[in-house]
Design a protein around this motif. Structure first.
Motif, PDB file in Angstrom:
ATOM      1  N   TYR A 293      -2.925 -45.774 -10.638  1.00  0.00           N
ATOM      2  CA  TYR A 293      -3.451 -45.732 -11.408  1.00  0.00           C
ATOM      3  C   TYR A 293      -4.774 -44.634 -11.562  1.00  0.00           C
ATOM      4  O   TYR A 293      -4.699 -43.307 -12.763  1.00  0.00           O
ATOM      5  CB  TYR A 293      -3.958 -46.531 -12.316  1.00  0.00           C
ATOM      6  N   GLU A 294      -5.879 -44.793 -10.574  1.00  0.00           N
ATOM      7  CA  GLU A 294      -6.746 -43.619  -9.978  1.00  0.00           C
ATOM      8  C   GLU A 294      -5.578 -42.496 -10.414  1.00  0.00           C
ATOM      9  O   GLU A 294      -6.763 -41.189 -10.337  1.00  0.00           O
ATOM     10  CB  GLU A 294      -7.261 -44.413  -8.791  1.00  0.00           C
ATOM     11  N   ILE A 295      -4.584 -42.292  -9.042  1.00  0.00           N
ATOM     12  CA  ILE A 295      -4.183 -40.888  -9.411  1.00  0.00           C
ATOM     13  C   ILE A 295      -3.726 -40.164 -10.268  1.00  0.00           C
ATOM     14  O   ILE A 295      -3.722 -38.758 -10.492  1.00  0.00           O
ATOM     15  CB  ILE A 295      -3.489 -41.085  -7.789  1.00  0.00           C
ATOM     16  N   ILE A 296      -3.125 -40.939 -10.636  1.00  0.00           N
ATOM     17  CA  ILE A 296      -2.417 -40.512 -12.315  1.00  0.00           C
ATOM     18  C   ILE A 296      -3.583 -39.961 -12.722  1.00  0.00           C
ATOM     19  O   ILE A 296      -3.123 -39.353 -14.267  1.00  0.00           O
ATOM     20  CB  ILE A 296      -1.855 -42.048 -12.595  1.00  0.00           C
ATOM     21  N   GLY A 297      -4.702 -41.305 -13.184  1.00  0.00           N
ATOM     22  CA  GLY A 297      -5.559 -40.232 -14.024  1.00  0.00           C
ATOM     23  C   GLY A 297      -6.411 -39.076 -13.543  1.00  0.00           C
ATOM     24  O   GLY A 297      -6.640 -38.530 -14.527  1.00  0.00           O
ATOM     25  N   GLN A 298      -6.351 -39.011 -12.211  1.00  0.00           N
ATOM     26  CA  GLN A 298      -6.854 -37.718 -11.662  1.00  0.00           C
ATOM     27  C   GLN A 298      -5.624 -36.685 -12.437  1.00  0.00           C
ATOM     28  O   GLN A 298      -6.638 -35.470 -12.628  1.00  0.00           O
ATOM     29  CB  GLN A 298      -6.890 -37.676  -9.835  1.00  0.00           C
ATOM     30  N   LEU A 299      -4.689 -36.950 -12.488  1.00  0.00           N
ATOM     31  CA  LEU A 299      -3.240 -36.183 -12.540  1.00  0.00           C
ATOM     32  C   LEU A 299      -3.704 -35.483 -13.545  1.00  0.00           C
ATOM     33  O   LEU A 299      -3.412 -34.402 -13.973  1.00  0.00           O
ATOM     34  CB  LEU A 299      -1.880 -36.296 -12.702  1.00  0.00           C
ATOM     35  N   SER A 300      -3.767 -36.423 -14.800  1.00  0.00           N
ATOM     36  CA  SER A 300      -4.087 -36.004 -16.220  1.00  0.00           C
ATOM     37  C   SER A 300      -5.219 -35.001 -16.251  1.00  0.00           C
ATOM     38  O   SER A 300      -5.401 -34.480 -17.769  1.00  0.00           O
ATOM     39  CB  SER A 300      -4.222 -37.830 -16.620  1.00  0.00           C
ATOM     40  N   ASP A 301      -6.197 -35.311 -15.312  1.00  0.00           N
ATOM     41  CA  ASP A 301      -7.575 -35.121 -15.499  1.00  0.00           C
ATOM     42  C   ASP A 301      -6.719 -33.499 -15.219  1.00  0.00           C
ATOM     43  O   ASP A 301      -8.202 -32.404 -15.853  1.00  0.00           O
ATOM     44  CB  ASP A 301      -8.199 -35.456 -14.656  1.00  0.00           C
ATOM     45  N   GLU A 302      -5.769 -32.988 -14.057  1.00  0.00           N
ATOM     46  CA  GLU A 302      -5.366 -31.632 -14.505  1.00  0.00           C
ATOM     47  C   GLU A 302      -4.792 -31.705 -15.257  1.00  0.00           C
ATOM     48  O   GLU A 302      -3.760 -29.657 -15.043  1.00  0.00           O
ATOM     49  CB  GLU A 302      -5.101 -31.552 -12.998  1.00  0.00           C
ATOM     50  N   GLY A 303      -4.367 -31.935 -16.325  1.00  0.00           N
ATOM     51  CA  GLY A 303      -3.289 -31.480 -17.657  1.00  0.00           C
ATOM     52  C   GLY A 303      -1.681 -32.122 -17.293  1.00  0.00           C
ATOM     53  O   GLY A 303      -0.971 -31.244 -18.040  1.00  0.00           O
ATOM     54  N   PHE A 304      -1.856 -32.918 -15.561  1.00  0.00           N
ATOM     55  CA  PHE A 304      -0.469 -33.497 -16.355  1.00  0.00           C
ATOM     56  C   PHE A 304      -0.338 -34.875 -16.487  1.00  0.00           C
ATOM     57  O   PHE A 304      -0.650 -35.612 -16.561  1.00  0.00           O
ATOM     58  CB  PHE A 304       0.127 -33.117 -14.975  1.00  0.00           C
ATOM     59  N   SER A 305       1.021 -34.922 -17.106  1.00  0.00           N
ATOM     60  CA  SER A 305       0.907 -36.502 -17.724  1.00  0.00           C
ATOM     61  C   SER A 305       1.887 -36.804 -16.193  1.00  0.00           C
ATOM     62  O   SER A 305       3.063 -36.134 -15.960  1.00  0.00           O
ATOM     63  CB  SER A 305       1.599 -36.634 -18.945  1.00  0.00           C
ATOM     64  N   ALA A 306       1.873 -38.234 -15.840  1.00  0.00           N
ATOM     65  CA  ALA A 306       2.404 -38.295 -14.821  1.00  0.00           C
ATOM     66  C   ALA A 306       2.233 -40.149 -14.656  1.00  0.00           C
ATOM     67  O   ALA A 306       1.755 -40.633 -15.986  1.00  0.00           O
ATOM     68  CB  ALA A 306       1.410 -38.587 -13.290  1.00  0.00           C
ATOM     69  N   ASP A 307       3.177 -41.023 -13.691  1.00  0.00           N
ATOM     70  CA  ASP A 307       3.464 -41.956 -13.713  1.00  0.00           C
ATOM     71  C   ASP A 307       4.261 -42.593 -12.811  1.00  0.00           C
ATOM     72  O   ASP A 307       4.701 -41.538 -12.082  1.00  0.00           O
ATOM     73  CB  ASP A 307       4.779 -42.140 -15.479  1.00  0.00           C
ATOM     74  N   MET A 308       4.099 -43.441 -12.171  1.00  0.00           N
ATOM     75  CA  MET A 308       5.403 -44.163 -11.538  1.00  0.00           C
ATOM     76  C   MET A 308       6.700 -43.717 -11.591  1.00  0.00           C
ATOM     77  O   MET A 308       7.524 -43.344 -12.452  1.00  0.00           O
ATOM     78  CB  MET A 308       5.402 -45.167 -11.220  1.00  0.00           C
ATOM     79  N   TYR A 309       6.425 -42.984 -10.288  1.00  0.00           N
ATOM     80  CA  TYR A 309       8.044 -41.593 -10.640  1.00  0.00           C
ATOM     81  C   TYR A 309       9.881 -42.963 -11.277  1.00  0.00           C
ATOM     82  O   TYR A 309      10.409 -42.340 -11.794  1.00  0.00           O
ATOM     83  CB  TYR A 309       8.946 -41.432  -9.294  1.00  0.00           C
ATOM     84  N   TRP A 310      10.068 -44.627 -11.054  1.00  0.00           N
ATOM     85  CA  TRP A 310      10.590 -45.302 -11.626  1.00  0.00           C
ATOM     86  C   TRP A 310      10.759 -45.089 -12.998  1.00  0.00           C
ATOM     87  O   TRP A 310      11.227 -45.544 -13.728  1.00  0.00           O
ATOM     88  CB  TRP A 310      11.184 -46.909 -10.873  1.00  0.00           C
ATOM     89  N   ARG A 311       9.210 -45.365 -13.252  1.00  0.00           N
ATOM     90  CA  ARG A 311       8.734 -44.756 -15.114  1.00  0.00           C
ATOM     91  C   ARG A 311       9.467 -42.987 -15.863  1.00  0.00           C
ATOM     92  O   ARG A 311       9.257 -43.416 -17.020  1.00  0.00           O
ATOM     93  CB  ARG A 311       7.972 -45.268 -15.776  1.00  0.00           C
ATOM     94  N   VAL A 312       9.234 -42.375 -15.213  1.00  0.00           N
ATOM     95  CA  VAL A 312       9.891 -40.823 -15.859  1.00  0.00           C
ATOM     96  C   VAL A 312      11.019 -40.733 -15.776  1.00  0.00           C
ATOM     97  O   VAL A 312      12.108 -40.922 -14.831  1.00  0.00           O
ATOM     98  CB  VAL A 312       9.370 -40.237 -14.640  1.00  0.00           C
ATOM     99  N   GLN A 313      11.692 -40.483 -16.891  1.00  0.00           N
ATOM    100  CA  GLN A 313      12.662 -39.440 -17.327  1.00  0.00           C
ATOM    101  C   GLN A 313      12.576 -38.333 -17.712  1.00  0.00           C
ATOM    102  O   GLN A 313      13.567 -38.233 -16.513  1.00  0.00           O
ATOM    103  CB  GLN A 313      12.968 -40.019 -18.733  1.00  0.00           C
TER     104      GLN A 313
END
Ligand code: GDP
Length: 360
Positions: free
Chosen positions: A173-193
């Motif tokens: 979730y730290e990494i997902i947060g850092q991606l979000s700071d870069e403007g990307f919405s991210a999640d564990m791959y199995w939740r990504v549609q």
């Protein structure tokens, strides 16, 4: 696959995959692990070592991925990994103004999170609009981790203590947060549609192979879903590629290690190559590929081939290549007008120079 339909030469080529990320986050290990599992998964010939790249066919990916992949869902032939990781090679290697790689893996060490070169890699991926997934690497280093070699992530997660699992989740979730700071919405791959709108994070270990089945599945799925149209090429048309490296090779003189991303190059073709001052027009003397591992004990490292189809790595031997440059375009002339091809290469060279200045 061969098509006998003379009127329609369009076929699907292999997507080209690049690996980026901060130093020591595991780019090289990840490529080694993918190659290693591909060798273990199949009989001889499961993977093909190209010049500067490794081809993993769909059948091998499906064997590694087991129940994660149903091969009948795919008609792309597999994946071609560029062997040199890192964003320097990624930004040097371009095609028609975009990135040579069709898709990228951004490797992030789960202990270390985003580091300066992670941010640089993200900037380049944004600028070139290259779709990517994040490999959250080194999950085996989580305290208390119980390694389950080569298994899919969900399977190994079920076998972890609550403590190890929640520790890993915090890091992810730290990494997902850092991606979000870069403007990307991210999640564990199995939740990504929708992998165009959301970045999929794949927990992996390049050490134990955990998550490698997932990583290959996601790459294949993303390519199939979103890149298929771009992968449709005239494989028998005049070849187009990018020079990875200019190398002196004993017995052959100056050669070009090239990744071909469109069409076919033949051993009797005339080519136009980007040079330091102007495009070089020359005739192919030999097309070389690495000798299969089984034959490597002969003293010759390369074997000569008659033709190479995209996507593939190939070493081109030809006269007058001393001024050729890494990152430059290579175009086969064949039945096209020579001046037209030269003009295209000149335009592409101008584009490369602009990029080099921007970065310099
Ligand atoms: P690169 O600089 O990004 O190419 O990183 P390397 O692949 O050279 O890896 C850097 C170091 O991390 C090496 O000592 C690897 O053995 C180690 N390493 C890479 N991936 C993993 C992993 O998944 N788990 C563990 N425990 N170590 C890893």
């Amino acid at each position: 696959s061969d098509t006998t339909d003379a009127g329609d030469d369009a076929e699907l080529r292999t997507p080209i995959v690049a690996v980026l990320g901060h130093v020591d986050h595991g780019k090289t290990s990840l490529l080694d692990e993918i190659r290693g599992s591909a060798v273990t998964a199949g009989e001889a010939g499961a993977i093909t070592q190209h010049i500067g790249a490794t081809a993993v066919p769909l059948s091998t990916i499906s064997e590694i991925a087991g129940s994660l992949v149903d091969p009948t869902d795919f008609d792309l032939p597999g994946l071609l990994f560029i062997d040199t990781p890192g964003h320097h090679s990624f930004s040097t290697l371009r095609s028609r103004g975009g990135a040579l790689a069709d898709i990228a893996i951004l490797v992030v060490d789960v202990n270390d999170g985003f580091q300066p070169q992670t941010h640089e890699a993200i900037d380049i991926l944004k600028r070139t609009q290259t779709p990517f997934i994040v490999a959250a690497n080194k999950i085996d280093t989580v305290p208390g981790w119980n390694p389950n070699p080569d298994t899919p992530v969900q399977e190994t997660l079920e076998k972890q203590s609550d403590r190890a699992e929640s520790r890993l989740n915090e890091q992810l979730y730290e990494i997902i947060g850092q991606l979000s700071d870069e403007g990307f919405s991210a999640d564990m791959y199995w939740r990504v549609q929708n992998f165009r709108e959301n970045i999929g994070v794949v927990p992996v270990s390049a050490e134990t192979g955990e998550g490698i089945p997932d990583l290959l599945t996601v790459l294949m799925g993303l390519s199939q879903r979103y890149l298929k149209a771009e992968m449709s090429i005239d494989v028998d048309g005049p070849g187009v590629g990018t020079v990875l490296e200019v190398k002196d090779e004993r017995g052959f003189g100056t050669t070009l290690d090239t990744v071909l991303y469109d069409g076919t190059i033949r051993a009797d073709d005339t080519i136009v190559v980007g040079g330091k001052n102007e495009p070089i027009v020359t005739d192919v003397r030999a097309l070389l590929q690495p000798r299969p591992l089984s034959e490597i004990r002969t003293e010759k490292q390369f074997e000569q081939v008659d033709a190479v189809r995209a996507a593939a790595g190939v070493k081109i031997a030809a006269p007058d290549l001393d001024d050729a440059m890494a990152g430059a375009p290579v175009r086969v002339v064949r039945d096209r007008n020579l001046e037209e091809v030269v003009a295209e290469v000149r335009a592409e060279l101008a584009d490369i120079e602009v990029v080099t200045e921007e970065q310099g």
